[in-house]
Design a protein around this motif. Structure first.
Motif, PDB file in Angstrom:
ATOM      1  N   SER A   5       0.809  -1.217   0.000  1.00 32.39           N
ATOM      2  CA  SER A   5       0.000   0.000   0.000  1.00 32.39           C
ATOM      3  C   SER A   5       0.844   1.270   0.000  1.00 32.39           C
ATOM      4  O   SER A   5       0.363   2.351  -0.342  1.00 32.39           O
ATOM      5  CB  SER A   5      -0.923   0.012   1.224  1.00 32.39           C
ATOM      6  N   ASN A   6       2.147   1.141   0.397  1.00 28.87           N
ATOM      7  CA  ASN A   6       3.036   2.305   0.444  1.00 28.87           C
ATOM      8  C   ASN A   6       4.068   2.319  -0.670  1.00 28.87           C
ATOM      9  O   ASN A   6       4.810   3.290  -0.809  1.00 28.87           O
ATOM     10  CB  ASN A   6       3.773   2.344   1.793  1.00 28.87           C
ATOM     11  N   PHE A   7       4.137   1.242  -1.434  1.00 28.01           N
ATOM     12  CA  PHE A   7       5.187   1.115  -2.449  1.00 28.01           C
ATOM     13  C   PHE A   7       4.872   2.007  -3.652  1.00 28.01           C
ATOM     14  O   PHE A   7       3.743   2.052  -4.131  1.00 28.01           O
ATOM     15  CB  PHE A   7       5.307  -0.341  -2.898  1.00 28.01           C
ATOM     16  N   LYS A   8       5.890   2.715  -4.131  1.00 34.80           N
ATOM     17  CA  LYS A   8       5.726   3.572  -5.304  1.00 34.80           C
ATOM     18  C   LYS A   8       6.550   3.029  -6.466  1.00 34.80           C
ATOM     19  O   LYS A   8       7.688   2.570  -6.279  1.00 34.80           O
ATOM     20  CB  LYS A   8       6.181   5.001  -4.994  1.00 34.80           C
ATOM     21  N   ALA A   9       5.976   3.097  -7.654  1.00 36.87           N
ATOM     22  CA  ALA A   9       6.709   2.676  -8.854  1.00 36.87           C
ATOM     23  C   ALA A   9       6.224   3.497 -10.035  1.00 36.87           C
ATOM     24  O   ALA A   9       5.020   3.745 -10.173  1.00 36.87           O
ATOM     25  CB  ALA A   9       6.505   1.188  -9.130  1.00 36.87           C
ATOM     26  N   GLY A  10       7.146   3.924 -10.878  1.00 35.73           N
ATOM     27  CA  GLY A  10       6.749   4.711 -12.039  1.00 35.73           C
ATOM     28  C   GLY A  10       7.879   4.884 -13.037  1.00 35.73           C
ATOM     29  O   GLY A  10       9.022   4.474 -12.794  1.00 35.73           O
ATOM     30  N   PHE A  11       7.525   5.481 -14.164  1.00 34.60           N
ATOM     31  CA  PHE A  11       8.460   5.668 -15.280  1.00 34.60           C
ATOM     32  C   PHE A  11       8.851   7.139 -15.402  1.00 34.60           C
ATOM     33  O   PHE A  11       7.998   8.025 -15.312  1.00 34.60           O
ATOM     34  CB  PHE A  11       7.813   5.191 -16.585  1.00 34.60           C
ATOM     35  N   VAL A  12      10.139   7.367 -15.623  1.00 31.02           N
ATOM     36  CA  VAL A  12      10.658   8.718 -15.809  1.00 31.02           C
ATOM     37  C   VAL A  12      11.352   8.777 -17.163  1.00 31.02           C
ATOM     38  O   VAL A  12      12.310   8.034 -17.410  1.00 31.02           O
ATOM     39  CB  VAL A  12      11.658   9.102 -14.697  1.00 31.02           C
ATOM     40  N   SER A  13      10.870   9.631 -18.041  1.00 32.40           N
ATOM     41  CA  SER A  13      11.467   9.797 -19.368  1.00 32.40           C
ATOM     42  C   SER A  13      12.526  10.890 -19.321  1.00 32.40           C
ATOM     43  O   SER A  13      12.254  12.011 -18.882  1.00 32.40           O
ATOM     44  CB  SER A  13      10.377  10.169 -20.385  1.00 32.40           C
ATOM     45  N   ILE A  14      13.734  10.551 -19.747  1.00 38.08           N
ATOM     46  CA  ILE A  14      14.832  11.528 -19.811  1.00 38.08           C
ATOM     47  C   ILE A  14      14.978  11.944 -21.273  1.00 38.08           C
ATOM     48  O   ILE A  14      15.386  11.140 -22.121  1.00 38.08           O
ATOM     49  CB  ILE A  14      16.147  10.930 -19.288  1.00 38.08           C
ATOM     50  N   VAL A  15      14.626  13.189 -21.578  1.00 36.45           N
ATOM     51  CA  VAL A  15      14.591  13.643 -22.972  1.00 36.45           C
ATOM     52  C   VAL A  15      15.329  14.970 -23.116  1.00 36.45           C
ATOM     53  O   VAL A  15      15.565  15.682 -22.146  1.00 36.45           O
ATOM     54  CB  VAL A  15      13.135  13.805 -23.478  1.00 36.45           C
ATOM     55  N   GLY A  16      15.651  15.297 -24.366  1.00 35.86           N
ATOM     56  CA  GLY A  16      16.319  16.555 -24.664  1.00 35.86           C
ATOM     57  C   GLY A  16      16.947  16.491 -26.039  1.00 35.86           C
ATOM     58  O   GLY A  16      16.916  15.454 -26.709  1.00 35.86           O
ATOM     59  N   LYS A  17      17.513  17.598 -26.477  1.00 41.05           N
ATOM     60  CA  LYS A  17      18.215  17.630 -27.754  1.00 41.05           C
ATOM     61  C   LYS A  17      19.498  16.807 -27.663  1.00 41.05           C
ATOM     62  O   LYS A  17      19.946  16.482 -26.559  1.00 41.05           O
ATOM     63  CB  LYS A  17      18.543  19.087 -28.115  1.00 41.05           C
ATOM     64  N   PRO A  18      20.111  16.466 -28.804  1.00 34.21           N
ATOM     65  CA  PRO A  18      21.401  15.773 -28.753  1.00 34.21           C
ATOM     66  C   PRO A  18      22.450  16.610 -28.020  1.00 34.21           C
ATOM     67  O   PRO A  18      22.416  17.842 -28.046  1.00 34.21           O
ATOM     68  CB  PRO A  18      21.774  15.611 -30.237  1.00 34.21           C
ATOM     69  N   ASN A  19      23.358  15.912 -27.350  1.00 37.79           N
ATOM     70  CA  ASN A  19      24.539  16.540 -26.739  1.00 37.79           C
ATOM     71  C   ASN A  19      24.239  17.438 -25.543  1.00 37.79           C
ATOM     72  O   ASN A  19      24.980  18.378 -25.288  1.00 37.79           O
ATOM     73  CB  ASN A  19      25.325  17.346 -27.776  1.00 37.79           C
ATOM     74  N   VAL A  20      23.154  17.169 -24.817  1.00 40.92           N
ATOM     75  CA  VAL A  20      22.880  17.963 -23.618  1.00 40.92           C
ATOM     76  C   VAL A  20      23.276  17.228 -22.339  1.00 40.92           C
ATOM     77  O   VAL A  20      23.121  17.757 -21.246  1.00 40.92           O
ATOM     78  CB  VAL A  20      21.392  18.387 -23.532  1.00 40.92           C
ATOM     79  N   GLY A  21      23.759  15.986 -22.484  1.00 38.08           N
ATOM     80  CA  GLY A  21      24.216  15.239 -21.313  1.00 38.08           C
ATOM     81  C   GLY A  21      23.184  14.316 -20.707  1.00 38.08           C
ATOM     82  O   GLY A  21      23.273  13.936 -19.538  1.00 38.08           O
ATOM     83  N   LYS A  22      22.181  13.890 -21.504  1.00 36.66           N
ATOM     84  CA  LYS A  22      21.141  12.992 -20.986  1.00 36.66           C
ATOM     85  C   LYS A  22      21.726  11.672 -20.495  1.00 36.66           C
ATOM     86  O   LYS A  22      21.356  11.175 -19.433  1.00 36.66           O
ATOM     87  CB  LYS A  22      20.097  12.691 -22.070  1.00 36.66           C
ATOM     88  N   SER A  23      22.608  11.103 -21.297  1.00 33.46           N
ATOM     89  CA  SER A  23      23.158   9.795 -20.947  1.00 33.46           C
ATOM     90  C   SER A  23      24.046   9.868 -19.704  1.00 33.46           C
ATOM     91  O   SER A  23      24.025   8.966 -18.861  1.00 33.46           O
ATOM     92  CB  SER A  23      23.948   9.221 -22.132  1.00 33.46           C
ATOM     93  N   SER A  24      24.809  10.949 -19.581  1.00 36.87           N
ATOM     94  CA  SER A  24      25.619  11.139 -18.371  1.00 36.87           C
ATOM     95  C   SER A  24      24.719  11.237 -17.151  1.00 36.87           C
ATOM     96  O   SER A  24      25.018  10.675 -16.092  1.00 36.87           O
ATOM     97  CB  SER A  24      26.466  12.413 -18.480  1.00 36.87           C
ATOM     98  N   LEU A  25      23.602  11.943 -17.295  1.00 36.80           N
ATOM     99  CA  LEU A  25      22.659  12.088 -16.191  1.00 36.80           C
ATOM    100  C   LEU A  25      22.061  10.738 -15.814  1.00 36.80           C
ATOM    101  O   LEU A  25      21.974  10.383 -14.630  1.00 36.80           O
ATOM    102  CB  LEU A  25      21.550  13.069 -16.572  1.00 36.80           C
ATOM    103  N   MET A  26      21.654   9.973 -16.819  1.00 38.92           N
ATOM    104  CA  MET A  26      21.101   8.633 -16.576  1.00 38.92           C
ATOM    105  C   MET A  26      22.100   7.772 -15.791  1.00 38.92           C
ATOM    106  O   MET A  26      21.747   7.126 -14.794  1.00 38.92           O
ATOM    107  CB  MET A  26      20.783   7.977 -17.922  1.00 38.92           C
ATOM    108  N   ASN A  27      23.346   7.776 -16.230  1.00 31.49           N
ATOM    109  CA  ASN A  27      24.356   6.950 -15.571  1.00 31.49           C
ATOM    110  C   ASN A  27      24.589   7.390 -14.125  1.00 31.49           C
ATOM    111  O   ASN A  27      24.761   6.562 -13.229  1.00 31.49           O
ATOM    112  CB  ASN A  27      25.666   6.990 -16.359  1.00 31.49           C
TER     113      ASN A  27
END
Length: 296
Positions: A5-27
């Motif tokens: 009843s207290n557990f949370k689960a969800g999806f977070v989309s990491i988006v942006g233009k190329p070369n803004v550092g999305k993959s570094s942020l994900m890691n």
């Protein structure tokens, strides 16, 4: 683990233009190098999920290809991954760098979304502290429906740890979507391919990295070694010669660098065998894109 009843689960989309550092942020968010990182744009081609598990939560991050205007079938497939990721999302991390300006054509879609959007202003290590508030005000004015603007440096890790608590407030009460011992939806073969592709991006110039695809044709794990065979595909015969290099020197360098990273990633000795083949115009042909896993 917390009660259901207290557990949370969800999806977070990491988006942006190329070369803004999305993959570094994900890691950094995952504490694992799941997404390959190079200084070249359009390095990420697939949607890669990172599954972060806690005692009372599961956050499923999606690193996506950089948003662009499609020029051929590969780009269209990449943008379909972005679209699906946004549709699934319980929250969106819209990543921009401090050098970015608002691009109405690319960012207009975000004005009409009802999903909570945290704008992540990345690369703050490149500007003075006195400029930060000005940048925040600029983006709030450009995208009035933002939930919040968060400043980080994905490269140094500065303030990245402020994101998870904010995201958890946006996650719905829901059972875990994946087993608690999983940290990604991708296979070991996929990561072997991505490591090789990263080395191609780092070792070759101009169009070569963008014309290249990697397919792991064999992945055999033994007690003390993993034996991997991979084929590197290029679009033209002339590119094949460049990939191989004089007396095979360029391909050998890629193989050595990839094997070293694979041994760190898989924590096991790696035997890597690579071949180079031509797949004419693969980026524009849907049959070949389907073979490479870009289309259903």
């Amino acid at each position: 683990m917390a009660e259901a009843s207290n557990f949370k689960a969800g999806f977070v989309s990491i988006v942006g233009k190329p070369n803004v550092g999305k993959s570094s942020l994900m890691n950094k968010l995952m504490g694992e190098n799941l997404s390959i990182i190079t200084a070249k744009a359009q390095t990420t081609r697939h949607r890669i999920m990172g599954i972060l598990n806690g005692d009372d939560f599961q956050v499923v991050y999606s690193d996506t290809p950089g948003i662009l205007e499609p020029k051929y079938s590969l780009h269209e497939a990449m943008m379909s991954f972005v679209k699906v990721s946004l549709e699934d999302a319980d929250a969106i991390l819209l990543v921009v760098s401090v050098e970015d300006a608002f691009d109405a054509e690319l960012f207009e879609r975000f004005k009409h979304l009802t999903t909570p959007i945290l704008l992540v202003l990345n690369k703050i290590d490149l500007i003075k502290d006195s400029q930060v508030n000005e940048k925040i005000a600029y983006w709030k004015n450009s995208l009035p429906n933002l939930r919040e603007v968060v400043t980080v440096s994905a490269k140094t890790g500065a303030q990245v740890d402020t994101l998870l608590p904010k995201l958890l407030t946006l996650m719905p009460v829901h059972p875990a979507y994946f087993p608690q011992d999983e940290f990604t939806d991708r296979t070991e073969r996929f990561f072997a391919q991505e490591i090789i592709r990263e080395k191609i991006f780092l070792n070759y110039e101009q169009e070569i990295p963008y014309s290249t695809e990697v397919s792991v044709t064999s992945f055999k794990e033994e007690a003390d070694i993993i034996r991997i065979a991979a084929t590197i595909y290029v679009e033209r015969d002339s590119q094949k010669g460049i990939i191989i290099g004089k007396a095979g020197s360029s391909l050998k360098k890629v193989g050595m660098e990839a094997r070293k990273d694979m041994e760190a990633f898989f924590a096991k000795k790696i035997f890597l065998e690579t071949h180079v083949k031509v797949a004419d115009n693969w980026r524009k042909e849907k049959f070949k894109l389907r073979q490479f896993g870009y289309l259903e």
